[in-house]
Design a protein around this motif. Structure first.
Motif, mmCIF file in Angstrom:
data_model
loop_
_atom_site.group_PDB
_atom_site.id
_atom_site.type_symbol
_atom_site.label_atom_id
_atom_site.label_comp_id
_atom_site.label_asym_id
_atom_site.label_seq_id
_atom_site.Cartn_x
_atom_site.Cartn_y
_atom_site.Cartn_z
ATOM 1 N N ARG A 133 54.896 -31.223 12.969
ATOM 2 C CA ARG A 133 54.858 -32.213 11.875
ATOM 3 C C ARG A 133 56.253 -32.530 11.380
ATOM 4 N N LEU A 134 57.108 -31.505 11.288
ATOM 5 C CA LEU A 134 58.485 -31.705 10.839
ATOM 6 C C LEU A 134 59.260 -32.579 11.823
ATOM 7 N N ARG A 135 59.154 -32.270 13.119
ATOM 8 C CA ARG A 135 59.865 -33.034 14.140
ATOM 9 C C ARG A 135 59.435 -34.502 14.130
ATOM 10 N N ASN A 136 58.119 -34.736 14.079
ATOM 11 C CA ASN A 136 57.599 -36.106 14.060
ATOM 12 C C ASN A 136 58.052 -36.860 12.824
ATOM 13 N N MET A 137 58.060 -36.177 11.676
ATOM 14 C CA MET A 137 58.476 -36.814 10.427
ATOM 15 C C MET A 137 59.941 -37.249 10.486
ATOM 16 N N LEU A 138 60.819 -36.390 10.979
ATOM 17 C CA LEU A 138 62.245 -36.713 11.053
ATOM 18 C C LEU A 138 62.505 -37.847 12.040
ATOM 19 N N GLN A 139 61.781 -37.861 13.146
ATOM 20 C CA GLN A 139 61.940 -38.947 14.110
ATOM 21 C C GLN A 139 61.474 -40.286 13.537
ATOM 22 N N VAL A 140 60.415 -40.254 12.744
ATOM 23 C CA VAL A 140 59.932 -41.480 12.087
ATOM 24 C C VAL A 140 60.910 -41.920 10.998
ATOM 25 N N LYS A 142 64.034 -41.665 11.132
ATOM 26 C CA LYS A 142 65.110 -42.358 11.838
ATOM 27 C C LYS A 142 64.772 -43.840 12.015
ATOM 28 N N GLN A 143 63.518 -44.119 12.376
ATOM 29 C CA GLN A 143 63.069 -45.517 12.520
ATOM 30 C C GLN A 143 63.108 -46.251 11.184
ATOM 31 N N VAL A 144 62.682 -45.551 10.122
ATOM 32 C CA VAL A 144 62.686 -46.160 8.781
ATOM 33 C C VAL A 144 64.110 -46.515 8.358
ATOM 34 N N ILE A 145 65.058 -45.597 8.606
ATOM 35 C CA ILE A 145 66.465 -45.826 8.236
ATOM 36 C C ILE A 145 67.064 -46.954 9.060
ATOM 37 N N ILE A 185 63.292 -32.742 3.702
ATOM 38 C CA ILE A 185 63.402 -33.936 2.842
ATOM 39 C C ILE A 185 64.507 -33.744 1.807
ATOM 40 N N ARG A 186 64.564 -32.554 1.216
ATOM 41 C CA ARG A 186 65.629 -32.268 0.244
ATOM 42 C C ARG A 186 67.001 -32.345 0.904
ATOM 43 N N TRP A 187 67.099 -31.830 2.123
ATOM 44 C CA TRP A 187 68.369 -31.882 2.860
ATOM 45 C C TRP A 187 68.764 -33.336 3.134
ATOM 46 N N LEU A 188 67.811 -34.157 3.573
ATOM 47 C CA LEU A 188 68.106 -35.550 3.919
ATOM 48 C C LEU A 188 68.549 -36.354 2.696
ATOM 49 N N GLU A 206 74.138 -44.991 11.145
ATOM 50 C CA GLU A 206 74.542 -44.207 12.326
ATOM 51 C C GLU A 206 74.807 -42.748 11.938
ATOM 52 N N ILE A 207 75.480 -42.565 10.808
ATOM 53 C CA ILE A 207 75.795 -41.202 10.330
ATOM 54 C C ILE A 207 74.503 -40.425 10.054
ATOM 55 N N LEU A 208 73.552 -41.067 9.347
ATOM 56 C CA LEU A 208 72.305 -40.397 8.976
ATOM 57 C C LEU A 208 71.460 -40.063 10.205
ATOM 58 N N CYS A 209 71.376 -40.994 11.140
ATOM 59 C CA CYS A 209 70.578 -40.762 12.355
ATOM 60 C C CYS A 209 71.163 -39.627 13.194
ATOM 61 N N SER A 210 72.493 -39.586 13.299
ATOM 62 C CA SER A 210 73.137 -38.501 14.060
ATOM 63 C C SER A 210 72.936 -37.150 13.361
ATOM 64 N N LYS A 211 72.945 -37.160 12.026
ATOM 65 C CA LYS A 211 72.716 -35.920 11.278
ATOM 66 C C LYS A 211 71.282 -35.427 11.433
ATOM 67 N N ILE A 212 70.339 -36.348 11.510
ATOM 68 C CA ILE A 212 68.934 -35.973 11.733
ATOM 69 C C ILE A 212 68.777 -35.345 13.118
ATOM 70 N N ASP A 213 69.432 -35.940 14.125
ATOM 71 C CA ASP A 213 69.401 -35.379 15.479
ATOM 72 C C ASP A 213 69.990 -33.964 15.516
ATOM 73 N N ASP A 214 71.113 -33.787 14.818
ATOM 74 C CA ASP A 214 71.756 -32.468 14.748
ATOM 75 C C ASP A 214 70.863 -31.449 14.042
ATOM 76 N N PHE A 215 70.168 -31.904 12.997
ATOM 77 C CA PHE A 215 69.262 -31.029 12.238
ATOM 78 C C PHE A 215 68.121 -30.548 13.131
ATOM 79 N N ILE A 216 67.518 -31.475 13.904
ATOM 80 C CA ILE A 216 66.421 -31.119 14.817
ATOM 81 C C ILE A 216 66.912 -30.118 15.863
ATOM 82 N N LYS A 217 68.124 -30.366 16.377
ATOM 83 C CA LYS A 217 68.661 -29.493 17.422
ATOM 84 C C LYS A 217 68.970 -28.101 16.881
#
Length: 460
Positions: A133-140, A142-145, A185-188, A206-217
Motif C-alpha cells: 500500500r505504501l509503495r503504490n501510494m508513493l507511486q501515485v 508522483k503522478q499527482v505531483i 506522508i509526513r516526510w513528503l 523533478e526534485i520531489l519525484c527523485s526524492k520519492i524514488d530514493d525513499f522507496i529504494k
C-alpha cells in the motif's frame, strides 16, 4: 485665548478618546482602511457595484476552499448514516466503511484519477499489506505531483501540501492509512516545505519525484534486503519454519534462502478467513521458484482454526510479519498473529518479527480495541457464489442439501437476529514478552529497543 482655556478644551477631547474601547478603535481603523481602498478603486475606475461583485466572488472562493480535511472530519462526525449494520458497543467508536465513504462525494471533483483508482484497489483488497500500500501510494503521488499546476498568486510549497491533503483524505475513504503510509506522508510534506520559493515548478517537481524514488529504494527495497540477509541466518537446512498469512519481506526471505543459499526446509503456512493471504504467499513462491519449489521448500498449508499442537511440536522457528511496531514494544499485525505467538511461546518456540523501520510508531496501545480497523462483516458470511467442498457435501448429504437449497445458507439472515453481531476486525496486538527478536535493517533487536530505533529514524 489663554493657556487655561486651551487645556480645558483639550481635556474633554482626551476623555472622549479614552471612552473608546479597543474594539471600537479597531472597527474605526477597519472602516478607514475600507474607505481608503474604495477611494483608490474609484480613482482607478472601479464602480461600487463592481466592488460588491468582486467581494461576493471572494466569499464564494472561500466557501469552496472550506472542503479541507478538517472540515470533512467535522462533516463525518455530524453525518447520521442510516444503516442496519450491527456493531457491538465495545467497538462502536471505530469507523465503518460507510462513514469513511461519506466524505468522498464532496471532494471527488478535485481528486486525481490515479487516486480514485488506488482507493478502489484498497477498498476491494486487491492491494493488501502495509508495504504494498505504501509503495503504490508513493507511486501515485508522483503522478499527482507531475500533473499538478500551481494556481495564480500562490506558490508550490504552500499550495501543494493542501492539494495533497485532499487526495489523502479521499484515500482514507477506501481504508484507513497504515502507520508506514502516515510516516511517509509526513516526510513528503516536510520535503515540500523545504523547497525554496524561487525554485521553478518544473525543477521542484523533478526534485520531489527523485526524492520519492530514493525513499522507496532506501526505506523499502534496501531495508528488505538487509532484513532478509539478517533473518536468513535463523533458517538452517532441514529446519521447520512456521509463518502466518503473507508478508512481502518474508516472501523475499524464503525465496532468498532457497535460490541463493540452496537451503532445504519445511514451511508451514497458517492462514485464516476472509482474505486468505497465505494463498497469495504460496502463489508467489511458486512463481518465483517455479518447478524447483518442491526441491527446496516443502509447504504445508493449514487454517488457523485447525492448527493443532502436533504441528507445533516440530516447528523450530516462527516468522511473523508486521503492520506496525508500537513504542511500547507491542506488535500490531493481522488478527490471529497474537494467538500464534502465544501458542509458540508456551512451547518455547522462538518468535521472530521482520519489520522495516518505516513501520515503527510513536503510539502506545495496550489493547486492540481502542484503535483498529473494521472490515465488512459480510466478508465472513458464506456467500452463494462460494461452493461447498466435496467433503462438506458428503458430510451434509445430497438429500439434505436438496431440501435446504442455497437459500438456507448459515448466517444468511443474521441481521434479523437482534442478539447476534458479526464482527470483522483486521488487526490484533501481541505483547512484547511473546516476541524474541525484531529483525530490522538496523539489526536484530529485542522489542524493548523500539524507542531507540524510533529515535534513530527521526535523526535520519
Amino acid at each position: 485665548m489663554t493657556d487655561a482655556k486651551v487645556e480645558a478644551e483639550a481635556k474633554p477631547a482626551a476623555t472622549e478618546e479614552k471612552k473608546l474601547s479597543n474594539k471600537e478603535l479597531k472597527e474605526l481603523k477597519k472602516k478607514e482602511k475600507a474607505a481608503k481602498r474604495a477611494a483608490q478603486k474609484e480613482a482607478s475606475g472601479i464602480t461600487p457595484e463592481q466592488q460588491k461583485q468582486i467581494a461576493e466572488q471572494k466569499i464564494e472562493k472561500k466557501k469552496q476552499k472550506q472542503t479541507t480535511a478538517t472540515h470533512l472530519k467535522k462533516q463525518l462526525n455530524q453525518t447520521v448514516i442510516k444503516e442496519n449494520k450491527k456493531i457491538p458497543h465495545l467497538f462502536g467508536h471505530l469507523e465503518t466503511r460507510e462513514q469513511r465513504n461519506a466524505s468522498s462525494p464532496t471532494i471527488s471533483h478535485i481528486v486525481h484519477p490515479a487516486i480514485l483508482s488506488l482507493t478502489l484497489k484498497y477498498s476491494s483488497y486487491s492491494v493488501v499489506g502495509s508495504v504494498a500500500r505504501l509503495r503504490n501510494m508513493l507511486q501515485v503521488f508522483k503522478q499527482v505531483i507531475q500533473d499538478y499546476k500551481t494556481p495564480e498568486n500562490t506558490t508550490l510549497t504552500r499550495h501543494l501540501t493542501g492539494h495533497l491533503s485532499h487526495q489523502i483524505e479521499y484515500l482514507k475513504s477506501g481504508r484507513p492509512l497504515s502507520v508506514s503510509m502516515g510516516n511517509a506522508i509526513r516526510w513528503l510534506k516536510q520535503e515540500i516545505s523545504l523547497i525554496s520559493i524561487d525554485t521553478s515548478d518544473k525543477k521542484a517537481k523533478e526534485i520531489l519525484c527523485s526524492k520519492i524514488d530514493d525513499f522507496i529504494k532506501e526505506k523499502i527495497e534496501l531495508s528488505d534486503q538487509l532484513i532478509v540477509e539478517s533473518a536468513s541466518t535463523h533458517i538452517s537446512n532441514g529446519s521447520t519454519i512456521l509463518t502466518y498469512g503473507h508478508s512481502q519481506v518474508l516472501e523475499e526471505l524464503f525465496v532468498y534462502c532457497a535460490k541463493h543459499q540452496n537451503k532445504h526446509f519445511t514451511l508451514i503456512i497458517v492462514d485464516s478467513r476472509p482474505l486468505f493471504e497465505g494463498k497469495t504467499l504460496i502463489k508467489n513462491l511458486s512463481k518465483a521458484l517455479g518447478d524447483e519449489l518442491s526441491n527446496y521448500i516443502s509447504i504445508h498449508y493449514v487454517l488457523l482454526n485447525s492448527l493443532s499442537s502436533t504441528l507445533l511440536e516440530d516447528v523450530d522457528c516462527v516468522f511473523l510479519g508486521a503492520h506496525a511496531m508500537l513504542s511500547n514494544g507491542r506488535l500490531f499485525a493481522r488478527v490471529g498473529t497474537a494467538m500464534i505467538a502465544m501458542m509458540s511461546h508456551t512451547r518455547n518456540i522462538p518468535v521472530l518479527t521482520c519489520c522495516e523501520s518505516i513501520k515503527f510508531s510513536d503510539k502506545v496501545q495496550l489493547d486492540s480495541v481502542t484503535n483498529n480497523e473494521l472490515a465488512d462483516p459480510e466478508d465472513l458470511i458464506l456467500k452463494k457464489s462460494q461452493k461447498k467442498s466435496f467433503a462438506l457435501e458428503q458430510f451434509i448429504g445430497k438429500k439434505d442439501d436438496e431440501k435446504n437449497n442455497d437459500d438456507d445458507e448459515p448466517l444468511q439472515n443474521w441481521r434479523k437476529i437482534q442478539t447476534l453481531n458479526v464482527l470483522n476486525i483486521m488487526y490484533d496486538l501481541t505483547p512484547p514478552e511473546y516476541i524474541n527478536k525484531i529483525i530490522t535493517e538496523l539489526g536484530a533487536l529485542p522489542p524493548s529497543s523500539v524507542p531507540v530505533i524510533l529515535r534513530e529514524y527521526k535523526n535520519t
